[in-house]
Design an enzyme around this catalytic site. Sequence first.
Site, PDB file in Angstrom:
ATOM      1  N   CYS A 257       9.508   1.900   3.477  1.00 63.85           N
ATOM      2  CA  CYS A 257      10.459   0.831   3.803  1.00 63.85           C
ATOM      3  C   CYS A 257      11.871   1.374   3.887  1.00 63.85           C
ATOM      4  O   CYS A 257      12.775   0.700   4.351  1.00 63.85           O
ATOM      5  CB  CYS A 257      10.398  -0.276   2.759  1.00 63.85           C
ATOM      6  SG  CYS A 257      11.047   0.267   1.188  1.00 63.85           S
TER       7      CYS A 257
ATOM      8  N   LYS B 165      -1.179  -6.864  -9.411  1.00 66.43           N
ATOM      9  CA  LYS B 165      -2.156  -7.010  -8.310  1.00 66.43           C
ATOM     10  C   LYS B 165      -1.730  -6.006  -7.243  1.00 66.43           C
ATOM     11  O   LYS B 165      -0.878  -6.279  -6.416  1.00 66.43           O
ATOM     12  CB  LYS B 165      -2.095  -8.453  -7.763  1.00 66.43           C
ATOM     13  CG  LYS B 165      -3.340  -8.960  -7.086  1.00 66.43           C
ATOM     14  CD  LYS B 165      -3.797  -8.197  -5.858  1.00 66.43           C
ATOM     15  CE  LYS B 165      -2.960  -8.374  -4.632  1.00 66.43           C
ATOM     16  NZ  LYS B 165      -3.351  -7.413  -3.546  1.00 66.43           N
TER      17      LYS B 165
ATOM     18  N   GLU C 172       9.329  -4.427  12.796  1.00 63.80           N
ATOM     19  CA  GLU C 172       9.003  -3.197  12.070  1.00 63.80           C
ATOM     20  C   GLU C 172       7.697  -2.617  12.626  1.00 63.80           C
ATOM     21  O   GLU C 172       6.725  -3.341  12.809  1.00 63.80           O
ATOM     22  CB  GLU C 172       8.820  -3.565  10.588  1.00 63.80           C
ATOM     23  CG  GLU C 172       8.502  -2.401   9.699  1.00 63.80           C
ATOM     24  CD  GLU C 172       8.306  -2.842   8.240  1.00 63.80           C
ATOM     25  OE1 GLU C 172       7.623  -3.858   8.010  1.00 63.80           O
ATOM     26  OE2 GLU C 172       8.826  -2.161   7.339  1.00 63.80           O
TER      27      GLU C 172
ATOM     28  N   GLU D 275      -4.944  -3.765  -2.015  1.00 62.47           N
ATOM     29  CA  GLU D 275      -6.389  -3.528  -2.010  1.00 62.47           C
ATOM     30  C   GLU D 275      -6.758  -2.319  -1.145  1.00 62.47           C
ATOM     31  O   GLU D 275      -7.901  -1.911  -1.090  1.00 62.47           O
ATOM     32  CB  GLU D 275      -7.140  -4.792  -1.555  1.00 62.47           C
ATOM     33  CG  GLU D 275      -6.854  -5.269  -0.136  1.00 62.47           C
ATOM     34  CD  GLU D 275      -5.602  -6.151  -0.022  1.00 62.47           C
ATOM     35  OE1 GLU D 275      -4.595  -5.863  -0.689  1.00 62.47           O
ATOM     36  OE2 GLU D 275      -5.636  -7.118   0.772  1.00 62.47           O
ATOM     37  N   ARG D 276      -5.736  -1.724  -0.470  1.00 66.94           N
ATOM     38  CA  ARG D 276      -6.045  -0.581   0.389  1.00 66.94           C
ATOM     39  C   ARG D 276      -6.037   0.742  -0.375  1.00 66.94           C
ATOM     40  O   ARG D 276      -6.717   1.680   0.011  1.00 66.94           O
ATOM     41  CB  ARG D 276      -5.056  -0.527   1.557  1.00 66.94           C
ATOM     42  CG  ARG D 276      -5.377  -1.622   2.566  1.00 66.94           C
ATOM     43  CD  ARG D 276      -4.441  -1.613   3.720  1.00 66.94           C
ATOM     44  NE  ARG D 276      -3.463  -2.681   3.583  1.00 66.94           N
ATOM     45  CZ  ARG D 276      -2.436  -2.862   4.402  1.00 66.94           C
ATOM     46  NH1 ARG D 276      -2.257  -2.025   5.395  1.00 66.94           N
ATOM     47  NH2 ARG D 276      -1.613  -3.857   4.223  1.00 66.94           N
TER      48      ARG D 276
ATOM     49  N   PHE E 161       0.815  -1.221   0.000  1.00 64.56           N
ATOM     50  CA  PHE E 161       0.000   0.000   0.000  1.00 64.56           C
ATOM     51  C   PHE E 161       0.844   1.264   0.000  1.00 64.56           C
ATOM     52  O   PHE E 161       0.375   2.325  -0.389  1.00 64.56           O
ATOM     53  CB  PHE E 161      -0.943   0.004   1.220  1.00 64.56           C
ATOM     54  CG  PHE E 161      -0.273   0.486   2.486  1.00 64.56           C
ATOM     55  CD1 PHE E 161      -0.194   1.837   2.778  1.00 64.56           C
ATOM     56  CD2 PHE E 161       0.306  -0.415   3.378  1.00 64.56           C
ATOM     57  CE1 PHE E 161       0.442   2.280   3.930  1.00 64.56           C
ATOM     58  CE2 PHE E 161       0.948   0.020   4.526  1.00 64.56           C
ATOM     59  CZ  PHE E 161       1.017   1.370   4.800  1.00 64.56           C
TER      60      PHE E 161
ATOM     61  N   SER F 153       5.358  -6.978   3.249  1.00 69.29           N
ATOM     62  CA  SER F 153       5.962  -7.316   4.543  1.00 69.29           C
ATOM     63  C   SER F 153       6.704  -8.654   4.439  1.00 69.29           C
ATOM     64  O   SER F 153       6.437  -9.462   3.547  1.00 69.29           O
ATOM     65  CB  SER F 153       4.877  -7.362   5.617  1.00 69.29           C
ATOM     66  OG  SER F 153       3.831  -8.206   5.199  1.00 69.29           O
TER      67      SER F 153
END
Length: 503
Positions: free
Chosen positions: A284, A176, A386, A179-180, A152, A229
């Site tokens: 990140c 893909k 994290e 979805e957020r 995201f 992640s």
Amino acid sequence: MASAIRDIDHLIVGGAAGASARTGDVFNPNTGAVQARVALGTQADLDRAVAAAQKAQPGWAATNPQRRARVMFNFKALVEKNMEALAHLLSSEHGKVIADAKGDIQRGLEVIEFCCGIPHVLKGEYTQGAGPGIDVYSMRQPLGIGAGITPFNFPGMIPLWMSGVAIATGNAFILKPSERDPSVPVRLGELFLEAGLPEGILQVVHGDKEMVDAILDHQAISAVSFVGSSDIAHYVYSRGVAAGKRVQAMGGAKNHGIVMPDADLDQVVADLSGAAFGSAGERCMALPVVVPVGEKTAIALREKLIPAIENLRVGVSTDSDAHYGPVVTAIHKKRIEDWIQTGVDEGAELVVDGRGFELQGHEGGFFVGPTLFDHVTTSMSAYKEEIFGPVLQIVRAQDFEHAVRLPSEHQYGNGVAIFTRNGHAAREFAARVNVGMVGINVPIPVPVAYHTFGGWKRSAFGDTNQHGMEGVKFWTKVKTVTQRWPDGGVGDTANAFVIPTMG
Ligand code: NAD
């Protein structure tokens, strides 16, 4: 009056198959309201996209690279023309401020600029006279159909890292996205079509685990690029490789900033305001751990950090004076606040507490105030894991050797920075630290597009990085041709070449 909730559908050749049985909520993080519903796709949706990709890819691979590059040039111009609208759309789903949203798209465009030079990059190698009358040449050919699964936090940049190189090298690509915040990836796909990309070469399918598993198991998909992640990255890597695919899977991070006693502390504090708290820490390559070397450095740094952090302005993502906006979802906000409590429970000193932050008039928004911990130690889970929020941890190092060990021994190895005026210390640090990307007086050392992006240890699975020549290697396979044209022409058996030696 409540505004209408949009539907976000797949971008598949032939259009949507009809209403999806399952959908996911897309929030406006500034208000907490649901603003859209995204289709959560199935194997059948993926099959349709793959069938269209299979039809389109051979023609695209046969299109000369200069023509493929022209699509990249057109696309770049279109994205630049639409930058304002794209940045607002991105910001409205992610929550990052408009300047950061533009940066997100701009960093992706830099990969497209690299792809504009793809004819040069794909030239291959050639040896004339490798043996008597023998030449050897190699070429890079596309893999066929590739897929990308993205997180995201960079809905512009990361889809462009992958799709740009995959497409420019002659593959069809199925994205893909998270979805957020799925709207910008769809818009980018539409702009590619407007730029002249043939239908079927870039498609966007939405979904969650069900769609990811369908991609990983699909026999017609040759390669999968993943960013997200670490646990999911490892899962994607293992399952994709088991299904015979080429996989690169970038994971989480916990980047350290080493502050040497000779560093310019005002500069470090200014850099940390951006690197630790910019984009609400949802990067990140953020710097959530700062490591002052020696007690004097720690005391002086802490003294300067506290007022700087307390002065950070948290606001809605369209507030041009805001330093950062809300985090992406209520669940993520809770996760960050739970980590802050864990830090307290484990004995770290909570110096600035960002929990319970409310922005007047936006009480439903997913805001987290800036947070500072001191006396964080390596045994604490809040250090090991994290947090991915606006939380900075001070871990005090006794000396340079200790400071090199901290990031080197951490489970993640994405990025690291050292702040110093001492060239020798910086050089030593860069050579010895066990981390993939190093900044010297550069807080967020994201390499430029024609270099390559990738961490070490649990920050990346697979052996090829994103973009630059590593990206080209990932999205192509090498074919090597050894050719001989005997003097006597066809049927000249006197020159029979039986044993392949070049002597
Ligand atoms: P995430 O792992 O939750 O999601 C990433 C992708 O995986 C999404 O497309 C999601 O739909 C899919 N996914 C989620 N759960 C899944 C499951 N159980 N099975 C299969 N697929 C699943 O990551 P996120 O929260 O979207 O992004 C933040 C994470 O990404 C952070 O850990 C951050 O460090 C990392 N990240 C890494 C890099 C890098 O280059 N190393 C870059 C950006 C972000």
